[in-house]
Design a protein around this motif. Sequence first.
Motif, PDB file in Angstrom:
ATOM      1  N   SER A  53     -10.062  22.077 -36.767  1.00  0.00           N
ATOM      2  CA  SER A  53      -9.851  22.824 -38.121  1.00  0.00           C
ATOM      3  C   SER A  53      -8.549  23.591 -37.977  1.00  0.00           C
ATOM      4  N   SER A  54      -8.049  23.701 -36.503  1.00  0.00           N
ATOM      5  CA  SER A  54      -6.945  24.364 -36.072  1.00  0.00           C
ATOM      6  C   SER A  54      -6.706  24.002 -34.486  1.00  0.00           C
ATOM      7  N   GLY A  55      -5.186  24.436 -34.309  1.00  0.00           N
ATOM      8  CA  GLY A  55      -4.818  24.451 -32.967  1.00  0.00           C
ATOM      9  C   GLY A  55      -5.646  25.158 -32.039  1.00  0.00           C
ATOM     10  N   THR A  56      -5.944  26.416 -32.395  1.00  0.00           N
ATOM     11  CA  THR A  56      -6.763  27.426 -31.841  1.00  0.00           C
ATOM     12  C   THR A  56      -8.157  26.965 -31.354  1.00  0.00           C
ATOM     13  N   HIS A  57      -8.638  26.231 -32.278  1.00  0.00           N
ATOM     14  CA  HIS A  57     -10.137  25.764 -32.094  1.00  0.00           C
ATOM     15  C   HIS A  57      -9.984  24.389 -31.143  1.00  0.00           C
ATOM     16  N   ALA A  58      -8.879  23.562 -31.195  1.00  0.00           N
ATOM     17  CA  ALA A  58      -8.414  22.527 -30.423  1.00  0.00           C
ATOM     18  C   ALA A  58      -8.377  23.192 -28.804  1.00  0.00           C
ATOM     19  N   LEU A  59      -7.713  24.034 -28.580  1.00  0.00           N
ATOM     20  CA  LEU A  59      -7.620  24.724 -27.368  1.00  0.00           C
ATOM     21  C   LEU A  59      -8.910  25.199 -27.002  1.00  0.00           C
ATOM     22  N   GLN A  60      -9.846  25.862 -27.630  1.00  0.00           N
ATOM     23  CA  GLN A  60     -10.960  26.596 -27.226  1.00  0.00           C
ATOM     24  C   GLN A  60     -11.837  25.552 -26.780  1.00  0.00           C
ATOM     25  N   TYR A  79       4.276  34.391 -22.632  1.00  0.00           N
ATOM     26  CA  TYR A  79       5.491  34.041 -23.709  1.00  0.00           C
ATOM     27  C   TYR A  79       4.980  32.877 -24.264  1.00  0.00           C
ATOM     28  N   SER A  80       4.112  33.158 -25.394  1.00  0.00           N
ATOM     29  CA  SER A  80       3.461  32.145 -26.110  1.00  0.00           C
ATOM     30  C   SER A  80       3.179  32.825 -27.477  1.00  0.00           C
ATOM     31  N   PHE A  81       2.449  31.919 -28.392  1.00  0.00           N
ATOM     32  CA  PHE A  81       2.000  32.637 -29.551  1.00  0.00           C
ATOM     33  C   PHE A  81       0.475  33.203 -29.134  1.00  0.00           C
ATOM     34  N   ILE A  82       0.114  34.190 -29.561  1.00  0.00           N
ATOM     35  CA  ILE A  82      -1.142  34.819 -28.876  1.00  0.00           C
ATOM     36  C   ILE A  82      -2.544  33.823 -28.917  1.00  0.00           C
ATOM     37  N   ALA A  83      -2.554  32.944 -29.844  1.00  0.00           N
ATOM     38  CA  ALA A  83      -3.488  32.101 -29.658  1.00  0.00           C
ATOM     39  C   ALA A  83      -3.695  31.254 -28.537  1.00  0.00           C
ATOM     40  N   THR A  84      -2.760  30.944 -27.724  1.00  0.00           N
ATOM     41  CA  THR A  84      -2.751  30.192 -26.293  1.00  0.00           C
ATOM     42  C   THR A  84      -3.904  31.121 -25.452  1.00  0.00           C
ATOM     43  N   ALA A  85      -3.501  32.400 -25.536  1.00  0.00           N
ATOM     44  CA  ALA A  85      -4.609  33.087 -24.427  1.00  0.00           C
ATOM     45  C   ALA A  85      -5.740  33.384 -25.069  1.00  0.00           C
ATOM     46  N   PRO A 125      -0.239  25.227 -19.607  1.00  0.00           N
ATOM     47  CA  PRO A 125       0.857  25.169 -19.816  1.00  0.00           C
ATOM     48  C   PRO A 125       1.151  25.005 -21.466  1.00  0.00           C
ATOM     49  N   VAL A 126       2.411  25.625 -21.742  1.00  0.00           N
ATOM     50  CA  VAL A 126       2.626  25.472 -23.404  1.00  0.00           C
ATOM     51  C   VAL A 126       3.803  24.814 -23.202  1.00  0.00           C
ATOM     52  N   HIS A 127       4.117  23.859 -24.388  1.00  0.00           N
ATOM     53  CA  HIS A 127       5.343  23.225 -24.151  1.00  0.00           C
ATOM     54  C   HIS A 127       6.129  24.102 -25.311  1.00  0.00           C
ATOM     55  N   GLU A 151      -2.949  21.171 -21.849  1.00  0.00           N
ATOM     56  CA  GLU A 151      -1.593  21.124 -22.421  1.00  0.00           C
ATOM     57  C   GLU A 151      -1.624  21.816 -23.857  1.00  0.00           C
ATOM     58  N   ASP A 152      -0.947  22.804 -24.207  1.00  0.00           N
ATOM     59  CA  ASP A 152      -0.851  23.521 -25.469  1.00  0.00           C
ATOM     60  C   ASP A 152       0.333  22.756 -25.933  1.00  0.00           C
ATOM     61  N   ALA A 153       0.178  21.729 -26.789  1.00  0.00           N
ATOM     62  CA  ALA A 153       1.592  21.147 -27.232  1.00  0.00           C
ATOM     63  C   ALA A 153       1.646  21.344 -28.772  1.00  0.00           C
ATOM     64  N   CYS A 154       1.280  22.492 -29.198  1.00  0.00           N
ATOM     65  CA  CYS A 154       1.193  23.029 -30.625  1.00  0.00           C
ATOM     66  C   CYS A 154       2.509  23.008 -31.090  1.00  0.00           C
ATOM     67  N   GLN A 155       3.440  23.127 -30.413  1.00  0.00           N
ATOM     68  CA  GLN A 155       4.866  23.018 -30.785  1.00  0.00           C
ATOM     69  C   GLN A 155       5.532  21.775 -30.481  1.00  0.00           C
ATOM     70  N   ALA A 156       5.116  20.926 -30.010  1.00  0.00           N
ATOM     71  CA  ALA A 156       5.873  19.898 -29.127  1.00  0.00           C
ATOM     72  C   ALA A 156       5.360  18.595 -29.530  1.00  0.00           C
ATOM     73  N   LEU A 175      -2.909  20.001 -30.214  1.00  0.00           N
ATOM     74  CA  LEU A 175      -2.004  20.049 -31.177  1.00  0.00           C
ATOM     75  C   LEU A 175      -2.295  20.910 -32.108  1.00  0.00           C
ATOM     76  N   SER A 176      -1.331  21.495 -32.960  1.00  0.00           N
ATOM     77  CA  SER A 176      -1.867  22.546 -34.339  1.00  0.00           C
ATOM     78  C   SER A 176      -1.081  21.792 -35.268  1.00  0.00           C
ATOM     79  N   PHE A 177      -1.436  21.572 -36.535  1.00  0.00           N
ATOM     80  CA  PHE A 177      -0.684  21.366 -37.707  1.00  0.00           C
ATOM     81  C   PHE A 177      -0.539  22.154 -38.541  1.00  0.00           C
ATOM     82  N   THR A 180       4.063  25.205 -40.393  1.00  0.00           N
ATOM     83  CA  THR A 180       5.533  25.233 -39.793  1.00  0.00           C
ATOM     84  C   THR A 180       5.840  24.179 -38.896  1.00  0.00           C
ATOM     85  N   LYS A 181       4.718  23.303 -38.420  1.00  0.00           N
ATOM     86  CA  LYS A 181       5.010  22.386 -37.023  1.00  0.00           C
ATOM     87  C   LYS A 181       5.767  21.353 -37.351  1.00  0.00           C
ATOM     88  N   ASN A 182       6.470  20.672 -36.312  1.00  0.00           N
ATOM     89  CA  ASN A 182       6.891  19.526 -36.525  1.00  0.00           C
ATOM     90  C   ASN A 182       6.301  18.416 -37.410  1.00  0.00           C
TER      91      ASN A 182
HETATM   92  C1  LIG Z   1       1.798  27.564 -28.882  1.00  0.00           C
HETATM   93  C2  LIG Z   1       0.734  27.648 -29.756  1.00  0.00           C
HETATM   94  N1  LIG Z   1      -0.444  27.781 -29.355  1.00  0.00           N
HETATM   95  C3  LIG Z   1      -1.608  27.629 -30.277  1.00  0.00           C
HETATM   96  C4  LIG Z   1      -1.189  27.543 -31.566  1.00  0.00           C
HETATM   97  C5  LIG Z   1      -2.658  27.983 -32.450  1.00  0.00           C
HETATM   98  O1  LIG Z   1      -2.559  26.746 -33.559  1.00  0.00           O
HETATM   99  P1  LIG Z   1      -3.329  27.257 -35.014  1.00  0.00           P
HETATM  100  O2  LIG Z   1      -2.287  28.200 -35.576  1.00  0.00           O
HETATM  101  O3  LIG Z   1      -3.262  25.785 -35.522  1.00  0.00           O
HETATM  102  O4  LIG Z   1      -4.628  27.665 -34.819  1.00  0.00           O
HETATM  103  C6  LIG Z   1      -0.172  27.959 -31.940  1.00  0.00           C
HETATM  104  C7  LIG Z   1       0.412  27.882 -33.492  1.00  0.00           C
HETATM  105  O5  LIG Z   1       0.353  28.628 -34.386  1.00  0.00           O
HETATM  106  C8  LIG Z   1       1.094  27.702 -31.091  1.00  0.00           C
HETATM  107  O6  LIG Z   1       2.254  27.683 -31.684  1.00  0.00           O
END
Ligand SMILES: Cc1ncc(COP(=O)(O)O)c(C=O)c1O
Length: 367
Positions: A53-60, A79-85, A125-127, A151-156, A175-177, A180-182
């Motif tokens: 349901s989100s990139g954050t859940h995918a990472l978790q 240096y990333s969106f807070i969801a990475t950490a 790592p984050v791309h 890999e955090d490929a949420c922006q790549a 990945l995040s969808f 605003t993503k690609n």
């Molecule tokens: C680098 C990065 N990681 C994680 C996320 C989290 O993805 P989501 O917003 O789909 O939970 C995002 C996007 O917002 C992101 O840009």
Amino acid sequence: MRIRLVKQFMDKETVEAVIQALQNERAVMGESVFKFEEELARYFGVKYAVTTSSGTHALQFALIAVGVRAGKKVVTTPYSFIATANSVIHAGGIPVFADVREDTYNLDPNKIPETLDKDVSAILPVHLFGYPADMDEICSIAEDLGLAVIEDACQAHGAVYKGRKVGGIGDAGCLSFYPTKNMSVFGDGGAVLTNDDEIAETVRKLRDCGRRSRYVHDMIGYTARLNTINAVIGRIQLKHLDEWNEQRRRIAEKYNKLLSDIDELLLPPRGDHGIKPVYHLYTIRTERRDELKKWLEESGIECGVYYPLPIHLQPIYRKLFNYHEGLYPISEKLSETCLSIPIHPFLKDDEVNYVCEKIHEFFDKNR
Ligand SMILES: Cc1ncc(COP(=O)(O)O)c(C=O)c1O
């Protein structure tokens, strides 16, 4: 003129496909979800794509699947969106930061060794902005120490590192969808990419209430599936992804050409030696970032600051981990100097020209 930073895509095919799904498919776990997963796996060159349901859940979920749990540390970038950490904390672990390279804005492999101890179990790592991180060096550190790489490929989406799509290189890629993503799904959504049977199976369970079968659960899972309607839209957007990324690269080339003569401006890293970025953002750097932002916005050009605070300086991270200024100086400097200017596949040449003219005017009048 009013120029948007990003623009959402919607066409007749999308509207018709959504109506068709509303009339014929199950709202949750409809067949479009599974078709989207097959198509994602094929596109990224991996065995499995499991949507969430989100990139954050995918990472978790990917982190949990490779064994991150209470007391385990994960090395990542501040240096990333807070969801990475955050995803590390959601998995029960502790994020540990290594600073970034100033030229790529991505995790610096040379800074990783100083963060390592017996509790570290993965590297994340984050791309960032669509530019591939140093996967060879990162994977080699991980391999030597038996660490997982997520890999955090949420922006790549679609970025290439030495012939391989990012997200498909580590043990798993996420990945995040988000709109605003690609490519997006017109709502929240995400996916885990992997070649590993067990990781895929664990993520499938975690996103779906820990289900082994309909009412038999062998994990404490979540309700974190991708909705059918979102998958329908994702399938259409995936078909356009390569063409959209090509368009982004063309616009980036134009910016590179038109802005390269401004001494006070640093331009984003360019692809070379098998690296093909996808310019999720086109991020320039200047010591006069805030003034330039104000000037461009007054001229009708939307801009973004990604990110005004590195993660370690976010109030919650200061509070939880006692972080303070000066710990990751490159990330801190980037946060003060970075400015993202409009880039999306539908940006017209005269709009790119106008943005560049206005940037030139700013530096000319302030000389
Ligand atoms: C680098 C990065 N990681 C994680 C996320 C989290 O993805 P989501 O917003 O789909 O939970 C995002 C996007 O917002 C992101 O840009």
